[in-house]
Write a protein that holds these residues in place. Structure first.
Motif, PDB file in Angstrom:
ATOM      1  N   PRO A  29      -9.217 125.876 -17.906  1.00 24.87           N
ATOM      2  CA  PRO A  29      -8.675 125.098 -19.035  1.00 24.87           C
ATOM      3  C   PRO A  29      -7.266 124.524 -18.654  1.00 24.87           C
ATOM      4  CG  PRO A  29      -8.691 127.494 -19.361  1.00 24.87           C
ATOM      5  CD  PRO A  29      -9.220 127.343 -17.911  1.00 24.87           C
ATOM      6  N   LEU A  30      -7.151 123.543 -19.493  1.00 28.38           N
ATOM      7  CA  LEU A  30      -5.737 122.783 -19.482  1.00 28.38           C
ATOM      8  C   LEU A  30      -5.047 123.142 -21.082  1.00 28.38           C
ATOM      9  CD1 LEU A  30      -6.353 119.670 -17.644  1.00 28.38           C
ATOM     10  CD2 LEU A  30      -5.241 121.539 -16.926  1.00 28.38           C
ATOM     11  N   VAL A  31      -3.943 123.291 -20.944  1.00 27.42           N
ATOM     12  CA  VAL A  31      -3.398 123.862 -22.332  1.00 27.42           C
ATOM     13  C   VAL A  31      -2.259 122.599 -22.621  1.00 27.42           C
ATOM     14  CG1 VAL A  31      -2.531 125.405 -23.943  1.00 27.42           C
ATOM     15  CG2 VAL A  31      -3.988 126.076 -22.007  1.00 27.42           C
ATOM     16  N   PHE A  32      -2.482 122.085 -23.997  1.00 31.15           N
ATOM     17  CA  PHE A  32      -1.442 120.949 -24.284  1.00 31.15           C
ATOM     18  C   PHE A  32      -0.657 121.637 -25.410  1.00 31.15           C
ATOM     19  CE2 PHE A  32      -4.276 118.337 -21.774  1.00 31.15           C
ATOM     20  CZ  PHE A  32      -3.494 117.483 -21.279  1.00 31.15           C
ATOM     21  N   GLN A  33       0.552 121.635 -25.455  1.00 29.68           N
ATOM     22  CA  GLN A  33       1.428 121.852 -26.732  1.00 29.68           C
ATOM     23  C   GLN A  33       1.799 120.892 -27.386  1.00 29.68           C
ATOM     24  OE1 GLN A  33       2.004 125.602 -26.824  1.00 29.68           O
ATOM     25  NE2 GLN A  33       2.564 125.152 -28.899  1.00 29.68           N
ATOM     26  N   ALA A  34       1.289 120.784 -28.696  1.00 31.77           N
ATOM     27  CA  ALA A  34       1.732 119.563 -29.585  1.00 31.77           C
ATOM     28  C   ALA A  34       2.583 120.365 -30.782  1.00 31.77           C
ATOM     29  CB  ALA A  34       0.210 119.130 -30.108  1.00 31.77           C
ATOM     30  N   GLY A  35       3.658 120.174 -30.650  1.00 36.15           N
ATOM     31  CA  GLY A  35       4.640 120.895 -31.636  1.00 36.15           C
ATOM     32  C   GLY A  35       4.247 122.406 -31.349  1.00 36.15           C
ATOM     33  N   ASP A  36       3.816 122.844 -32.650  1.00 33.15           N
ATOM     34  CA  ASP A  36       3.677 124.496 -32.672  1.00 33.15           C
ATOM     35  C   ASP A  36       2.003 124.768 -32.498  1.00 33.15           C
ATOM     36  OD1 ASP A  36       6.225 125.101 -33.469  1.00 33.15           O
ATOM     37  OD2 ASP A  36       5.700 124.647 -35.699  1.00 33.15           O
ATOM     38  N   PHE A  37       1.283 123.658 -32.084  1.00 30.58           N
ATOM     39  CA  PHE A  37       0.049 123.715 -31.938  1.00 30.58           C
ATOM     40  C   PHE A  37      -0.379 123.737 -30.650  1.00 30.58           C
ATOM     41  CE2 PHE A  37       0.758 121.677 -36.055  1.00 30.58           C
ATOM     42  CZ  PHE A  37       0.269 122.633 -37.044  1.00 30.58           C
ATOM     43  N   LYS A  38      -1.352 124.346 -30.358  1.00 25.54           N
ATOM     44  CA  LYS A  38      -1.925 124.681 -28.903  1.00 25.54           C
ATOM     45  C   LYS A  38      -3.361 124.255 -28.904  1.00 25.54           C
ATOM     46  CE  LYS A  38      -3.378 128.663 -26.685  1.00 25.54           C
ATOM     47  NZ  LYS A  38      -3.303 129.903 -26.256  1.00 25.54           N
ATOM     48  N   LEU A  39      -3.403 122.902 -28.026  1.00 24.94           N
ATOM     49  CA  LEU A  39      -4.642 122.260 -27.763  1.00 24.94           C
ATOM     50  C   LEU A  39      -5.328 122.966 -26.443  1.00 24.94           C
ATOM     51  CD1 LEU A  39      -3.812 118.910 -29.199  1.00 24.94           C
ATOM     52  CD2 LEU A  39      -5.004 120.738 -30.369  1.00 24.94           C
ATOM     53  N   THR A  40      -6.411 123.277 -26.301  1.00 25.49           N
ATOM     54  CA  THR A  40      -7.061 123.730 -25.074  1.00 25.49           C
ATOM     55  C   THR A  40      -8.182 122.782 -24.628  1.00 25.49           C
ATOM     56  OG1 THR A  40      -6.660 125.816 -25.312  1.00 25.49           O
ATOM     57  CG2 THR A  40      -8.055 125.533 -23.800  1.00 25.49           C
ATOM     58  N   LEU A  41      -7.933 122.061 -23.448  1.00 31.40           N
ATOM     59  CA  LEU A  41      -9.211 121.375 -22.814  1.00 31.40           C
ATOM     60  C   LEU A  41     -10.201 122.009 -22.054  1.00 31.40           C
ATOM     61  CD1 LEU A  41      -7.090 118.911 -23.871  1.00 31.40           C
ATOM     62  CD2 LEU A  41      -7.910 117.857 -21.950  1.00 31.40           C
ATOM     63  N   ALA A  42     -11.379 122.404 -22.311  1.00 29.98           N
ATOM     64  CA  ALA A  42     -12.132 123.330 -21.423  1.00 29.98           C
ATOM     65  C   ALA A  42     -13.303 122.836 -21.421  1.00 29.98           C
ATOM     66  CB  ALA A  42     -12.014 124.688 -21.935  1.00 29.98           C
ATOM     67  N   THR A  43     -14.155 123.128 -20.530  1.00 30.14           N
ATOM     68  CA  THR A  43     -15.441 122.701 -20.355  1.00 30.14           C
ATOM     69  C   THR A  43     -16.124 123.877 -21.483  1.00 30.14           C
ATOM     70  OG1 THR A  43     -16.069 124.435 -18.626  1.00 30.14           O
ATOM     71  CG2 THR A  43     -15.712 122.247 -18.109  1.00 30.14           C
ATOM     72  N   HIS A  44     -17.260 123.594 -22.019  1.00 26.51           N
ATOM     73  CA  HIS A  44     -17.762 123.923 -23.309  1.00 26.51           C
ATOM     74  C   HIS A  44     -17.371 125.346 -23.720  1.00 26.51           C
ATOM     75  CE1 HIS A  44     -20.408 120.668 -23.690  1.00 26.51           C
ATOM     76  NE2 HIS A  44     -20.555 120.508 -22.477  1.00 26.51           N
TER      77      HIS A  44
END
Length: 166
Positions: A29-44
């Motif tokens: 997975p790849l993790v993006f930090q958007a302000g205080d939020f963590k968005l995770t790109l992952a396969t299903h």
């Protein structure tokens, strides 16, 4: 394009090699930090704590990669309109570029014809693999020859060995 640090020299060779389709997914997975939020790109994901935002961002259902956020944070993230909009725009561009890159990488992947060609040119390697396969396939062939017969590329390899090693 997205401000990532370039790979170190010691990692470049691994990043330029693609031995099978889908190998680019190994970086997830790849993790993006958007302000205080963590968005995770992952396969299903089967994580019940996550909500997938892929369809919101891309305008179509999740193909392979999800954009996940903790379900307890999703409404707060959406409520922060500027951050939400900027994050979605960035991730949309990122996912489009990523999809392009996956196509490029998959096109470079080794194909069966490449492997067979290698074995035609390298008799020692062909004989070595043949000896391993003869041992490994023997039990299956004894009890389930129908399964072995259904292996198209194994049969092709066996024919090639017969022809080349006459």
């Amino acid at each position: 394009d997205f401000g990532f640090n370039p790979p170190q020299n010691c990692h470049k060779k691994a990043l330029q090699t693609n031995v099978f389709k889908g190998s680019a997914y190994l970086f997830f997975p790849l993790v993006f930090q958007a302000g205080d939020f963590k968005l995770t790109l992952a396969t299903h994901s089967n994580n019940l704590q996550w909500v997938d935002l892929h369809q919101e961002i891309m305008g179509k259902p999740n193909e392979v990669i999800g954009v996940y956020i903790d379900k307890n944070e999703v409404e707060s993230f959406r409520a922060n309109e500027t951050l939400y909009k900027e994050s979605c725009e960035y991730l949309k561009k990122f996912l489009e570029k990523l999809k392009e890159r996956f196509k490029q990488e998959d096109a470079k992947a080794l194909a069966i014809r490449d492997i067979m060609q290698y074995f035609k040119q390298e008799p020692q390697a062909r004989k070595h693999i043949k000896s391993i396969l003869d041992k490994e396939v023997a039990a299956i062939a004894q009890y389930r020859p129908d399964i072995v017969e259904s292996w198209k590329y194994y049969q092709e390899f066996e024919r090639m060995c017969e022809e080349m090693d006459k």
